[in-house]
Design an enzyme around this catalytic site. Structure first.
Site, PDB file in Angstrom:
ATOM      1  N   PRO A 292       0.825  -1.213   0.000  1.00 51.68           N
ATOM      2  CA  PRO A 292       0.000   0.000   0.000  1.00 51.68           C
ATOM      3  C   PRO A 292       0.855   1.257   0.000  1.00 51.68           C
ATOM      4  CG  PRO A 292       0.051  -0.986   2.184  1.00 51.68           C
ATOM      5  CD  PRO A 292       0.782  -1.931   1.272  1.00 51.68           C
ATOM      6  N   CYS A 362       1.396  29.712 -15.353  1.00 46.32           N
ATOM      7  CA  CYS A 362       1.067  30.344 -16.627  1.00 46.32           C
ATOM      8  C   CYS A 362       0.662  29.263 -17.633  1.00 46.32           C
ATOM      9  CB  CYS A 362       2.256  31.145 -17.131  1.00 46.32           C
ATOM     10  SG  CYS A 362       1.850  32.229 -18.509  1.00 46.32           S
ATOM     11  N   TYR A 391       1.288  11.380  -4.091  1.00 42.44           N
ATOM     12  CA  TYR A 391       1.618  11.917  -5.415  1.00 42.44           C
ATOM     13  C   TYR A 391       1.418  13.429  -5.492  1.00 42.44           C
ATOM     14  CZ  TYR A 391       1.172   6.936  -6.080  1.00 42.44           C
ATOM     15  OH  TYR A 391       1.301   5.589  -5.927  1.00 42.44           O
TER      16      TYR A 391
END
Length: 440
Positions: A292, A362, A391
């Site tokens: 996990p 941007c 992540y």
């Protein structure tokens, strides 16, 4: 409203996590700021372990460190008695610097370099998950050079691809990872490693997908693996001591997600392996390993942003900008990942405005959340985006020369800065100036 772990609405209608006021933490450490609920991580780790221990099954729960790597998180996983899955020399180095026991480290990856493999062998890690024939040859050469026997698992591709509620029997054959069970690659790989003195073949590994909400895919994978174990036992006299079933256990990012409890995944695996082992009366029950990552740290993480400019296009959209975005959470831009969010300093106010959360990069694609219900906000407010623990920091980047945020752990009312915020000096630390007239 989905509040995870120790998160609650506390004093001043603020969001509190780990007994700490997230608004005060944001003021102290700046934003964007990653906060981790340590108690949630500990409880999740215990949940995975408990199911194995209640059934008396040999096991290892290895934290998949690609979800979030740092010295502090590795030390926390060590405190909880977990093993560690690393996928690069950098992750391995960080683990060793954290004092993580080398014999509980497993090294994954589809293209490990000779230098990385030599580093792993010299560090005497627990095992290497062998992914391909090239790696077999590299490890054989390195093992001979170092006069060292190498503990390995063979990574197998079982031909089962999990998509949350859908399991495709043939889909995973087209994968960059592992030896395919269906075309004879796995049989050939097993024969090759068994005939070499350099290898101690502990067992096999497979991984069927990510963000999985059901147990059917794991059951199907186990069934396919054990069908091959029968022929391996008959043809090569080999039966694995370890069956690593990977990870991919889901978490609840939004109301659309319906994950199981950790022990439910584990119990389904144990039940199916036990059922399959009834066909092998003379064999010892193999250890079951799992990996996990997201399910240990994903919903333990919350990112706090400062709200900045707004743009309202009547009849079209109301944009609310924050001081982060795809530099600290690239998943929405890459995968159209969905998140929930709240105004950390207005948790009890009515959420009647539909807005879209824009990042500061941007790029028109730098959008964190579309069509989110919030109360009225201004530039003194803080946005808390939930379930960013996996992540987020590990995929953070310096696009537009934006610094990576700080990381703070919170537990029982105590806070600890575990990763410093990058400075402008950090951004140019590896830069070198142009030599005079070098291009003239």
């Amino acid at each position: 409203m989905n509040l995870h772990g120790t998160a609650q609405i506390g004093k001043n209608e603020h969001l509190w996590i780990g007994g700490a006021d997230t608004v005060e933490l944001a003021k102290k450490y700046g934003t964007p700021l990653y906060l981790y609920d340590v108690a949630l991580i500990r409880n999740r780790a215990k949940g995975f372990k408990k199911a194995f221990e209640e059934k008396g099954i040999g096991y290892q729960v290895a934290y998949a460190s690609k979800a979030f790597s740092s010295i502090a998180i590795f030390q926390l996983m060590n405190q909880e008695g977990l093993s560690l899955d690393v996928v690069s020399g950098g992750e391995l180095y960080t683990a060793l610097q954290a004092g993580f026991p080398a014999d509980r480290i497993h090294f994954h990856g589809n293209n490990k370099s000779p230098a990385e493999l030599e580093f792993a062998l010299k560090s005497h890690i627990g095992c290497i998950v062998v992914d391909n024939f090239h790696e077999i040859h590299l490890l054989k050469t390195l093992g001979e050079k170092l006069n060292q026997k190498v503990n390995i698992l063979l990574r197998l591709t079982p031909g089962i691809e999990a998509h949350t509620h859908d399991y495709i029997i043939t889909g995973q054959e087209d994968s960059k990872f592992g030896f395919d069970l269906g075309n004879g690659q796995a049989d050939k790989a097993l024969q090759e490693v068994l005939k070499s003195f350099q290898f101690n073949v502990l067992g096999v590994h497979c991984h069927i997908g990510s963000q999985i909400f059901e147990t059917d895919g794991f059951t199907l994978a186990i069934d396919k693996l054990f069908s091959h174990f029968k022929s391996w036992n008959n043809d090569f006299g080999y039966f694995p001591d370890v069956v690593n079933l990977g990870g991919g256990f889901g978490i609840q990012y939004t109301d659309e997600d319906t994950p199981l409890k950790p022990e439910q995944y584990v119990m389904a695996m144990i039940e199916e392996v036990t059922k399959q082992m009834s066909k092998f009366k003379d064999k010892k029950m193999p250890e079951i390993w799992i990996e996990p990552g997201r399910s240990l740290v994903g919903d333990a993480g919350t990112t706090i942003y400062s709200i900045g400019s707004q743009k309202e296009i009547e009849g079209v959209r109301h944009y609310v900008s924050v001081d982060g975005g795809m530099t600290d959470n690239i998943r929405p831009a890459l995968y159209q990942a969905k998140y929930d969010a709240y105004v950390a300093n207005k948790m009890n106010e009515t959420m009647t405005n539909i807005v879209s959360i824009a990042g500061k990069c941007c790029e028109s694609g730098d959008m964190l959340i579309w069509d989110l219900a919030l109360p009225k906000v201004n530039d003194s407010d803080y946005l808390a985006v939930t379930c960013t623990g996996a992540y987020g920091y590990s995929m953070a980047n310096n696009y537009n020369r934006i610094q990576r945020p700080a990381v703070v752990f919170v537990e029982d009312g105590e806070e600890q800065l575990v990763v410093k915020r990058e400075t402008y000096e950090d951004l140019i630390r590896q830069d070198l100036p142009l030599k005079t007239k070098v291009f003239v």
